[in-house]
Design a protein around this motif. Structure first.
Motif, PDB file in Angstrom:
ATOM      1  N   GLY A   1       0.756  -1.236   0.169  1.00 39.46           N
ATOM      2  CA  GLY A   1      -0.121  -0.090   0.197  1.00 39.46           C
ATOM      3  C   GLY A   1       0.793   1.276  -0.061  1.00 39.46           C
ATOM      4  N   GLU A   2       0.422   2.211  -0.479  1.00 38.09           N
ATOM      5  CA  GLU A   2       1.209   3.687  -0.783  1.00 38.09           C
ATOM      6  C   GLU A   2       0.345   4.911  -0.525  1.00 38.09           C
ATOM      7  OE1 GLU A   2       4.471   2.369  -4.083  1.00 38.09           O
ATOM      8  OE2 GLU A   2       2.743   3.449  -4.574  1.00 38.09           O
ATOM      9  N   VAL A   3       0.826   5.915  -0.222  1.00 35.93           N
ATOM     10  CA  VAL A   3       0.382   7.119   0.128  1.00 35.93           C
ATOM     11  C   VAL A   3       1.244   8.167  -1.067  1.00 35.93           C
ATOM     12  CG1 VAL A   3      -0.412   9.148   1.307  1.00 35.93           C
ATOM     13  CG2 VAL A   3      -0.651   6.828   2.092  1.00 35.93           C
ATOM     14  N   GLU A   4       0.597   8.734  -1.713  1.00 33.18           N
ATOM     15  CA  GLU A   4       1.483   9.484  -2.829  1.00 33.18           C
ATOM     16  C   GLU A   4       0.881  10.836  -2.965  1.00 33.18           C
ATOM     17  OE1 GLU A   4       1.814   9.855  -7.635  1.00 33.18           O
ATOM     18  OE2 GLU A   4       1.454   8.018  -6.839  1.00 33.18           O
ATOM     19  N   LEU A   5       1.925  11.782  -2.305  1.00 33.29           N
ATOM     20  CA  LEU A   5       1.526  13.327  -2.619  1.00 33.29           C
ATOM     21  C   LEU A   5       2.224  13.933  -3.893  1.00 33.29           C
ATOM     22  CD1 LEU A   5       0.024  15.689  -1.360  1.00 33.29           C
ATOM     23  CD2 LEU A   5       2.083  16.057   0.118  1.00 33.29           C
ATOM     24  N   SER A   6       1.610  14.461  -4.813  1.00 30.57           N
ATOM     25  CA  SER A   6       2.551  15.163  -5.728  1.00 30.57           C
ATOM     26  C   SER A   6       1.701  16.566  -6.183  1.00 30.57           C
ATOM     27  CB  SER A   6       2.327  14.365  -6.927  1.00 30.57           C
ATOM     28  OG  SER A   6       1.083  14.234  -7.486  1.00 30.57           O
ATOM     29  N   TYR A   7       2.886  17.333  -6.762  1.00 36.33           N
ATOM     30  CA  TYR A   7       2.327  18.684  -7.165  1.00 36.33           C
ATOM     31  C   TYR A   7       2.806  18.881  -8.699  1.00 36.33           C
ATOM     32  CZ  TYR A   7       2.584  23.898  -7.334  1.00 36.33           C
ATOM     33  OH  TYR A   7       2.370  25.074  -7.679  1.00 36.33           O
ATOM     34  N   GLN A   8       2.040  19.673  -9.485  1.00 39.69           N
ATOM     35  CA  GLN A   8       2.218  19.779 -10.682  1.00 39.69           C
ATOM     36  C   GLN A   8       2.053  21.283 -11.210  1.00 39.69           C
ATOM     37  OE1 GLN A   8       1.422  16.409 -13.321  1.00 39.69           O
ATOM     38  NE2 GLN A   8      -0.692  17.159 -12.758  1.00 39.69           N
ATOM     39  N   LYS A   9       2.876  22.012 -11.790  1.00 38.97           N
ATOM     40  CA  LYS A   9       2.470  23.434 -12.303  1.00 38.97           C
ATOM     41  C   LYS A   9       3.140  23.694 -13.607  1.00 38.97           C
ATOM     42  CE  LYS A   9       3.522  28.133 -11.011  1.00 38.97           C
ATOM     43  NZ  LYS A   9       4.443  29.072 -10.133  1.00 38.97           N
ATOM     44  N   THR A  10       2.261  24.422 -14.502  1.00 39.48           N
ATOM     45  CA  THR A  10       2.463  24.736 -15.790  1.00 39.48           C
ATOM     46  C   THR A  10       2.137  26.154 -16.095  1.00 39.48           C
ATOM     47  OG1 THR A  10       2.358  24.113 -18.164  1.00 39.48           O
ATOM     48  CG2 THR A  10       0.345  23.733 -16.885  1.00 39.48           C
ATOM     49  N   ASP A  11       2.824  26.805 -17.091  1.00 40.23           N
ATOM     50  CA  ASP A  11       2.421  28.109 -17.353  1.00 40.23           C
ATOM     51  C   ASP A  11       1.322  28.090 -18.566  1.00 40.23           C
ATOM     52  OD1 ASP A  11       4.365  29.172 -15.835  1.00 40.23           O
ATOM     53  OD2 ASP A  11       5.668  28.975 -17.370  1.00 40.23           O
ATOM     54  N   ALA A  12       0.411  29.208 -18.250  1.00 36.06           N
ATOM     55  CA  ALA A  12      -0.559  29.539 -19.136  1.00 36.06           C
ATOM     56  C   ALA A  12      -0.343  30.623 -20.043  1.00 36.06           C
ATOM     57  CB  ALA A  12      -2.098  29.658 -18.669  1.00 36.06           C
ATOM     58  N   ASP A  13       0.037  30.345 -21.338  1.00 34.47           N
ATOM     59  CA  ASP A  13       0.720  31.322 -22.403  1.00 34.47           C
ATOM     60  C   ASP A  13      -0.609  32.328 -22.599  1.00 34.47           C
ATOM     61  OD1 ASP A  13       2.955  30.440 -21.628  1.00 34.47           O
ATOM     62  OD2 ASP A  13       3.060  29.102 -23.541  1.00 34.47           O
ATOM     63  N   SER A  14      -1.859  31.655 -23.322  1.00 32.10           N
ATOM     64  CA  SER A  14      -2.845  32.496 -23.677  1.00 32.10           C
ATOM     65  C   SER A  14      -4.108  31.994 -23.576  1.00 32.10           C
ATOM     66  CB  SER A  14      -2.521  32.865 -25.219  1.00 32.10           C
ATOM     67  OG  SER A  14      -2.392  31.638 -26.062  1.00 32.10           O
ATOM     68  N   VAL A  15      -5.172  32.628 -23.865  1.00 28.95           N
ATOM     69  CA  VAL A  15      -6.232  32.161 -23.629  1.00 28.95           C
ATOM     70  C   VAL A  15      -7.377  32.457 -24.914  1.00 28.95           C
ATOM     71  CG1 VAL A  15      -8.596  32.153 -22.194  1.00 28.95           C
ATOM     72  CG2 VAL A  15      -6.481  32.138 -21.251  1.00 28.95           C
ATOM     73  N   ARG A  16      -7.958  31.744 -25.512  1.00 23.05           N
ATOM     74  CA  ARG A  16      -8.766  32.272 -26.762  1.00 23.05           C
ATOM     75  C   ARG A  16     -10.255  31.713 -26.449  1.00 23.05           C
ATOM     76  NH1 ARG A  16      -8.454  29.571 -32.863  1.00 23.05           N
ATOM     77  NH2 ARG A  16      -9.994  30.984 -33.858  1.00 23.05           N
TER      78      ARG A  16
ATOM     79  N   VAL B   1      -2.992  10.397  -3.473  1.00 24.71           N
ATOM     80  CA  VAL B   1      -3.460   9.240  -4.094  1.00 24.71           C
ATOM     81  C   VAL B   1      -3.108   8.247  -2.951  1.00 24.71           C
ATOM     82  CG1 VAL B   1      -3.350   7.659  -6.190  1.00 24.71           C
ATOM     83  CG2 VAL B   1      -3.149  10.166  -6.388  1.00 24.71           C
ATOM     84  N   PHE B   2      -3.926   7.223  -2.733  1.00 23.61           N
ATOM     85  CA  PHE B   2      -3.625   5.852  -2.253  1.00 23.61           C
ATOM     86  C   PHE B   2      -3.797   4.733  -3.109  1.00 23.61           C
ATOM     87  CE2 PHE B   2      -5.960   8.962   0.604  1.00 23.61           C
ATOM     88  CZ  PHE B   2      -5.078   8.827   1.717  1.00 23.61           C
ATOM     89  N   ASN B   3      -2.570   4.122  -3.303  1.00 24.39           N
ATOM     90  CA  ASN B   3      -2.350   2.930  -4.265  1.00 24.39           C
ATOM     91  C   ASN B   3      -2.233   1.560  -3.424  1.00 24.39           C
ATOM     92  OD1 ASN B   3      -2.045   4.926  -6.444  1.00 24.39           O
ATOM     93  ND2 ASN B   3      -0.004   5.225  -5.660  1.00 24.39           N
ATOM     94  N   ALA B   4      -2.915   0.829  -4.052  1.00 23.94           N
ATOM     95  CA  ALA B   4      -2.782  -0.576  -3.672  1.00 23.94           C
ATOM     96  C   ALA B   4      -2.099  -1.461  -4.821  1.00 23.94           C
ATOM     97  CB  ALA B   4      -4.037  -1.237  -3.131  1.00 23.94           C
TER      98      ALA B   4
END
Length: 127
Positions: A82-97, A120-123
């Motif tokens: 069993g696992e506990v996973e903590l993650s963070y992601q970030k990306t730039d937003a260049d334009s909106v149409r 996330v909890f994994n088995a």
């Protein structure tokens, strides 16, 4: 709503996570800790909008970003983990149409970013 984020990279990321988790579990003892770093390379994002005046869509042009994560797991015997996973992601937003039924669409440059945090909890069953 149609999302095309992480097109082509999702299978690679899942495979790498599985290999990393499996390798970490092979160590001595019943508990393990692992880390992960990654590249976020989105293909774009599109969502639909609708109101009383009409409908349309919004397209986001996203730049590359990064991700970081921590995994803490434990072996329980009989090949189960069993696992506990903590993650963070970030990306730039260049334009909106904004795409509407009007004679012209609106495109705006932006300097924002989009980020997310996942818990996330994994088995796992090791073969």
């Amino acid at each position: 709503m149609r999302q095309t984020l992480f097109k082509g990279l999702l299978p690679l990321a899942v495979g790498a996570a599985m290999l990393g988790s499996s390798a970490a579990a092979q160590g001595t003892g019943n508990s393990y800790v692992g880390g992960q770093l990654g590249l976020v390379a989105p293909d774009g994002y599109r969502s639909g909008i609708s109101n009383g005046a009409g409908s349309g869509s919004v397209e986001y042009d996203l730049g590359n970003g990064g991700s970081i994560g921590l995994v803490i797991g434990r072996q329980f015997g009989n090949s189960w983990r069993g696992e506990v996973e903590l993650s963070y992601q970030k990306t730039d937003a260049d334009s909106v149409r904004v795409i509407t039924n009007a004679p012209s669409d609106t495109t705006a440059q932006t300097t924002g970013s989009i980020s997310s945090t996942q818990l996330v909890f994994n088995a796992w069953y090791d073969v």
